[in-house]
Write a protein that holds these residues in place. Structure first.
Motif, PDB file in Angstrom:
ATOM      1  N   THR A  37       0.810  -1.079  -0.060  1.00  0.00           N
ATOM      2  CA  THR A  37      -0.118  -0.054   0.029  1.00  0.00           C
ATOM      3  C   THR A  37       0.885   1.197   0.069  1.00  0.00           C
ATOM      4  OG1 THR A  37      -0.096  -0.045   2.404  1.00  0.00           O
ATOM      5  CG2 THR A  37      -1.942  -1.072   1.325  1.00  0.00           C
ATOM      6  N   LEU A  38       0.407   2.296  -0.378  1.00  0.00           N
ATOM      7  CA  LEU A  38       0.855   3.777  -0.434  1.00  0.00           C
ATOM      8  C   LEU A  38       0.496   4.243   0.731  1.00  0.00           C
ATOM      9  CD1 LEU A  38       0.926   4.928  -4.228  1.00  0.00           C
ATOM     10  CD2 LEU A  38       3.038   4.065  -2.910  1.00  0.00           C
TER      11      LEU A  38
ATOM     12  N   ASN B  78       5.600   9.536  -0.763  1.00  0.00           N
ATOM     13  CA  ASN B  78       5.779   9.292  -2.321  1.00  0.00           C
ATOM     14  C   ASN B  78       6.625   8.019  -2.252  1.00  0.00           C
ATOM     15  OD1 ASN B  78       8.178  10.546  -1.874  1.00  0.00           O
ATOM     16  ND2 ASN B  78       7.983  11.295  -3.773  1.00  0.00           N
ATOM     17  N   GLU B  79       6.966   7.238  -1.371  1.00  0.00           N
ATOM     18  CA  GLU B  79       7.997   6.176  -1.574  1.00  0.00           C
ATOM     19  C   GLU B  79       7.351   4.744  -0.998  1.00  0.00           C
ATOM     20  OE1 GLU B  79      11.695   6.736   0.045  1.00  0.00           O
ATOM     21  OE2 GLU B  79      12.178   8.802  -0.848  1.00  0.00           O
TER      22      GLU B  79
ATOM     23  N   PHE C 253       2.140   8.333 -11.805  1.00  0.00           N
ATOM     24  CA  PHE C 253       3.481   7.906 -12.514  1.00  0.00           C
ATOM     25  C   PHE C 253       4.175   7.122 -11.244  1.00  0.00           C
ATOM     26  CE2 PHE C 253       2.012  11.787 -14.551  1.00  0.00           C
ATOM     27  CZ  PHE C 253       2.218  11.371 -16.022  1.00  0.00           C
ATOM     28  N   PHE C 254       5.183   6.367 -11.817  1.00  0.00           N
ATOM     29  CA  PHE C 254       6.101   5.729 -10.877  1.00  0.00           C
ATOM     30  C   PHE C 254       7.571   5.831 -11.592  1.00  0.00           C
ATOM     31  CE2 PHE C 254       5.207   2.114 -13.202  1.00  0.00           C
ATOM     32  CZ  PHE C 254       5.995   1.230 -13.406  1.00  0.00           C
TER      33      PHE C 254
ATOM     34  N   VAL D 207       6.256   7.633  -6.510  1.00  0.00           N
ATOM     35  CA  VAL D 207       5.232   7.988  -7.195  1.00  0.00           C
ATOM     36  C   VAL D 207       4.963   9.660  -7.337  1.00  0.00           C
ATOM     37  CG1 VAL D 207       4.010   5.765  -6.441  1.00  0.00           C
ATOM     38  CG2 VAL D 207       3.592   7.702  -5.195  1.00  0.00           C
ATOM     39  N   GLY D 208       4.047   9.957  -8.241  1.00  0.00           N
ATOM     40  CA  GLY D 208       3.700  11.345  -8.278  1.00  0.00           C
ATOM     41  C   GLY D 208       2.308  11.452  -9.139  1.00  0.00           C
TER      42      GLY D 208
END
Length: 235
Positions: free
Chosen positions: A55-56, A61-62, A110-111, A130-131
């Motif tokens: 999971t994020l 963002n990592e 994005f990743f 990620v962004g």
């Protein structure tokens, strides 16, 4: 072909007794050489898998993945309220430039992948950024390839041994030929590993086409055998 058949065939081709002590010592390395070479040369459909355990986290963002999870990373999808959002690969520099902070946080689009933590045994993790940054916790579905289980006395059949026994034997004999010191021109049979290398490459070409067909990556993005006649794509 099972493990017993494999041992018998390799011993016969190498002209040694299957119970020879030196042969038994080198056999696992011959298997390892053959299996790894085949899996690097062929992008097996059978080695593709997915993982939904990651999971994020909101405000970060990592994501770190153990290198044991995947050999090659293929896709990352964010799953939110039953909807799947595929992330597109991008460069680390692009993500750091456009999304250098949590400002504008939302569902990532994005990743990028970069190196991980080093340990005594080697690289243990690969890192992903990620962004945009996630504005909440998001479940992920990640796909990639893994290594097939190796053939052994306790794992008596594998995808490679059952479906590609000819290529498996050829790859193994390249290693066996080197072990018998026949790579040099002064060896007892200097052509032995060279001939097996040529045979391996011949068999590899047809095996690669078969893998492309399985993934609809053959001619005109179909599962059909490539044809020298029907090369133009259909309208």
């Amino acid at each position: 072909m099972n493990y017993s058949d494999y041992v018998t065939q390799i011993a016969t081709l190498a002209v040694v007794s299957p119970t020879d002590a030196n042969f038994q010592i080198i056999l696992p390395q011959a298997i390892n050489y053959a299996e790894l070479r085949m899996q690097r040369d062929l992008d097996f459909l059978s080695t593709q898998t997915s993982n939904t355990s990651y999971t994020l986290t909101s405000g970060s963002n990592e994501l770190s993945l153990p290198t044991s999870s995947f050999i090659t990373l293929q896709t990352i999808n964010v799953v939110n309220n039953g909807q799947t959002y595929p992330l597109a690969p991008a460069s680390k520099q692009y993500l750091e430039y456009v999304w250098g902070s949590s400002t504008g946080a939302g569902i990532p689009k994005f990743f990028a992948v970069y190196g991980g933590d080093q340990a005594t045994a080697g690289l243990t993790t690969q890192n992903i950024i990620v962004g945009p940054w996630p504005d909440q916790s998001y479940s992920l579905r990640i796909t990639g390839t893994i290594r097939s289980a190796t053939l052994s006395a306790t794992n008596t059949s594998t995808f490679i041994s059952v479906y590609l026994p000819d290529l498996f034997i050829a790859a193994s004999m390249i290693y066996i030929g080197g072990y018998q010191r026949n790579f040099s021109t002064t060896g007892a049979d200097p052509q032995m590993p060279i001939n097996w290398e040529q045979q391996y490459k011949t068999l590899l070409a047809s095996a690669a086409i078969e893998e492309f067909r399985k993934k609809f990556e053959s001619v005109a993005w179909s599962s059909q055998m490539p044809s020298p006649i029907a090369t133009p794509p259909r309208n």
